[in-house]
Motif scaffolding. Structure first.
Motif, short mmCIF file in Angstrom:
data_model
loop_
_atom_site.label_atom_id
_atom_site.label_comp_id
_atom_site.label_asym_id
_atom_site.label_seq_id
_atom_site.Cartn_x
_atom_site.Cartn_y
_atom_site.Cartn_z
N GLY A 173 9.83 -0.24 6.05
CA GLY A 173 9.30 0.46 7.21
C GLY A 173 7.79 0.27 7.32
O GLY A 173 7.08 0.34 6.31
N ILE A 174 7.31 0.04 8.54
CA ILE A 174 5.88 -0.14 8.80
C ILE A 174 5.46 0.87 9.86
O ILE A 174 5.98 0.84 10.99
CB ILE A 174 5.56 -1.56 9.31
CG1 ILE A 174 6.16 -2.64 8.37
CG2 ILE A 174 4.07 -1.74 9.48
CD1 ILE A 174 5.53 -2.71 7.02
N ILE A 180 2.83 1.67 4.77
CA ILE A 180 3.87 0.75 4.29
C ILE A 180 4.84 1.57 3.44
O ILE A 180 4.46 2.11 2.40
CB ILE A 180 3.28 -0.39 3.45
CG1 ILE A 180 2.08 -1.02 4.16
CG2 ILE A 180 4.34 -1.43 3.15
CD1 ILE A 180 2.41 -1.72 5.44
N THR A 181 6.08 1.64 3.87
CA THR A 181 7.05 2.50 3.19
C THR A 181 8.22 1.70 2.63
O THR A 181 8.50 0.58 3.08
CB THR A 181 7.57 3.61 4.13
OG1 THR A 181 8.24 3.00 5.27
CG2 THR A 181 6.43 4.47 4.64
N ASN A 182 8.89 2.31 1.65
CA ASN A 182 10.01 1.66 0.99
C ASN A 182 11.10 2.68 0.71
O ASN A 182 10.81 3.85 0.45
CB ASN A 182 9.53 1.00 -0.32
CG ASN A 182 10.53 0.00 -0.85
OD1 ASN A 182 10.87 -0.97 -0.17
ND2 ASN A 182 11.01 0.21 -2.06
N SER A 183 12.35 2.24 0.74
CA SER A 183 13.47 3.16 0.58
C SER A 183 13.80 3.48 -0.87
O SER A 183 14.53 4.42 -1.16
CB SER A 183 14.72 2.59 1.27
OG SER A 183 15.10 1.36 0.67
N SER A 184 13.27 2.70 -1.81
CA SER A 184 13.57 2.92 -3.23
C SER A 184 12.35 3.49 -3.96
O SER A 184 11.30 2.85 -4.02
CB SER A 184 13.99 1.61 -3.89
OG SER A 184 14.10 1.77 -5.29
N SER A 185 12.51 4.68 -4.50
CA SER A 185 11.42 5.29 -5.27
C SER A 185 11.24 4.62 -6.63
O SER A 185 10.20 4.76 -7.26
CB SER A 185 11.68 6.79 -5.46
OG SER A 185 12.85 7.00 -6.24
N ILE A 202 -0.64 -9.23 1.10
CA ILE A 202 0.02 -9.85 2.25
C ILE A 202 1.40 -9.20 2.41
O ILE A 202 2.22 -9.27 1.49
CB ILE A 202 0.16 -11.37 2.04
CG1 ILE A 202 -1.23 -12.00 1.80
CG2 ILE A 202 0.86 -12.02 3.22
CD1 ILE A 202 -1.19 -13.41 1.27
N VAL A 203 1.63 -8.58 3.54
CA VAL A 203 2.91 -7.89 3.78
C VAL A 203 3.77 -8.74 4.71
O VAL A 203 3.32 -9.19 5.77
CB VAL A 203 2.67 -6.49 4.39
CG1 VAL A 203 4.01 -5.84 4.78
CG2 VAL A 203 1.93 -5.61 3.39
N LEU A 204 5.03 -8.93 4.31
CA LEU A 204 6.00 -9.68 5.09
C LEU A 204 7.04 -8.70 5.63
O LEU A 204 7.70 -7.99 4.85
CB LEU A 204 6.71 -10.73 4.23
CG LEU A 204 5.94 -11.96 3.75
CD1 LEU A 204 4.79 -11.60 2.81
CD2 LEU A 204 6.89 -12.93 3.07
N LEU A 215 11.53 6.20 2.63
CA LEU A 215 11.42 7.31 1.69
C LEU A 215 10.00 7.53 1.15
O LEU A 215 9.49 8.64 1.16
CB LEU A 215 12.39 7.10 0.52
CG LEU A 215 12.42 8.18 -0.55
CD1 LEU A 215 12.90 9.51 0.02
CD2 LEU A 215 13.31 7.74 -1.72
N THR A 216 9.38 6.47 0.65
CA THR A 216 8.07 6.61 0.00
C THR A 216 7.03 5.70 0.63
O THR A 216 7.33 4.57 1.03
CB THR A 216 8.15 6.30 -1.50
OG1 THR A 216 8.54 4.92 -1.69
CG2 THR A 216 9.15 7.20 -2.21
N THR A 217 5.79 6.18 0.72
CA THR A 217 4.67 5.37 1.19
C THR A 217 3.91 4.84 -0.01
O THR A 217 3.36 5.61 -0.79
CB THR A 217 3.71 6.21 2.07
OG1 THR A 217 4.40 6.65 3.24
CG2 THR A 217 2.49 5.39 2.48
N TYR A 218 3.89 3.51 -0.17
CA TYR A 218 3.17 2.98 -1.34
C TYR A 218 1.76 2.52 -1.01
O TYR A 218 0.97 2.26 -1.91
CB TYR A 218 3.99 1.90 -2.06
CG TYR A 218 4.20 0.59 -1.33
CD1 TYR A 218 3.24 -0.41 -1.36
CD2 TYR A 218 5.39 0.32 -0.66
CE1 TYR A 218 3.44 -1.63 -0.73
CE2 TYR A 218 5.61 -0.88 -0.03
CZ TYR A 218 4.63 -1.86 -0.07
OH TYR A 218 4.84 -3.07 0.56
#
Length: 252
Positions: A173-174, A180-185, A202-204, A215-218
């Protein structure tokens, strides 16, 4: 007392998502053997998962399996990965994140000389096998099959040894507001460390992830250096990238 302690342990890991065995022993003032028994009992409920040195919140239900994610928008992911490979130069030491887009970079790196790739992703490792010019270092740990990535309480410590110039990061998720977020903690600490300690981030991400939050913002969106996607995003994102000196890369 045991029942209360296990309930408190459950509440703690739900709130904090991860913990080391040593920290839990100190927190609850019990021996390692007692804590291991409590962990085993809590693990049987499916709430937590044991990893080397501690436990993490079991987020399999919140993370879509790798295989089903891999099948989505394959052509867009391949285009993005090819564009990303243009940022890799001879002699680079890079990090390739766990994801269904980043792994498509590998065939485009076949001619890069003296390239070292550090990764926690099984698919990146397997994809590198036909290319003897690629030096592969793995963070190690326990294989989390939902993401095909290795997770470990000490993975960040292992990464501190390396001078990594570029990090090619994945995301589910952007968002301008949530970053920048990710579903796995499970991978949170690794991703956060790479963004904070790498020269170029560099984000793809394909266009379906824009405007979404997981879930989480890294990291905050303003903290990256390059954003690569398969088509030009909306004006809100374009203006944000421009005002924060983030290079936006799309196909010609």
């Amino acid at each position: 007392m045991k029942e209360n302690r296990i309930q408190d342990l459950k509440n703690y890991i739900v709130a904090n998502e991860r913990a080391s065995l040593e920290d839990l022993c100190n927190l609850f003032n019990v021996s390692k053997n007692t804590m291991r028994r409590d962990i085993n009992e809590l693990e049987s409920t499916g709430i937590i998962k044991k990893v080397y040195g501690g436990i993490v919140l079991n987020d399999k239900k919140t993370t879509e399996p790798f295989e089903s994610r891999e099948e989505k928008n394959i052509s867009a992911k391949q285009i993005i990965a090819k564009l990303a490979s243009n940022f890799v130069q001879d002699g680079d030491i890079i990090y390739i994140d766990s994801g269904t887009t980043t792994m498509h970079m590998m065939p485009h790196l076949a001619e890069v000389r003296n390239l070292t790739i550090i990764t926690n992703n099984l698919n990146v490792i397997m994809s590198s096998l036909p290319y003897p010019n690629l030096n592969i270092l793995c963070t190690g740990g326990v294989l989390f099959r939902t993401t095909n990535s290795f997770v470990d309480m000490d993975a960040v410590n292992s990464l501190k040894k390396y001078n990594i110039s570029k990090a090619f990061m994945a995301s589910t998720g952007i968002s301008i507001a949530k970053g920048i977020t990710n579903s796995s903690s499970f991978e949170y600490d690794i991703k956060k460390h790479m963004v904070e300690n790498c020269d170029t981030v560099i984000v793809l991400a394909d266009n379906t992830k824009l405007g979404k939050v997981s879930l989480t913002t890294y990291c905050d969106l303003k903290d990256i250096h390059v954003f690569i996607t398969n088509e030009k995003p909306g004006i809100e994102f374009v203006e944000f990238f421009d005002s924060n000196n983030i290079k936006l890369i799309t196909p010609p």
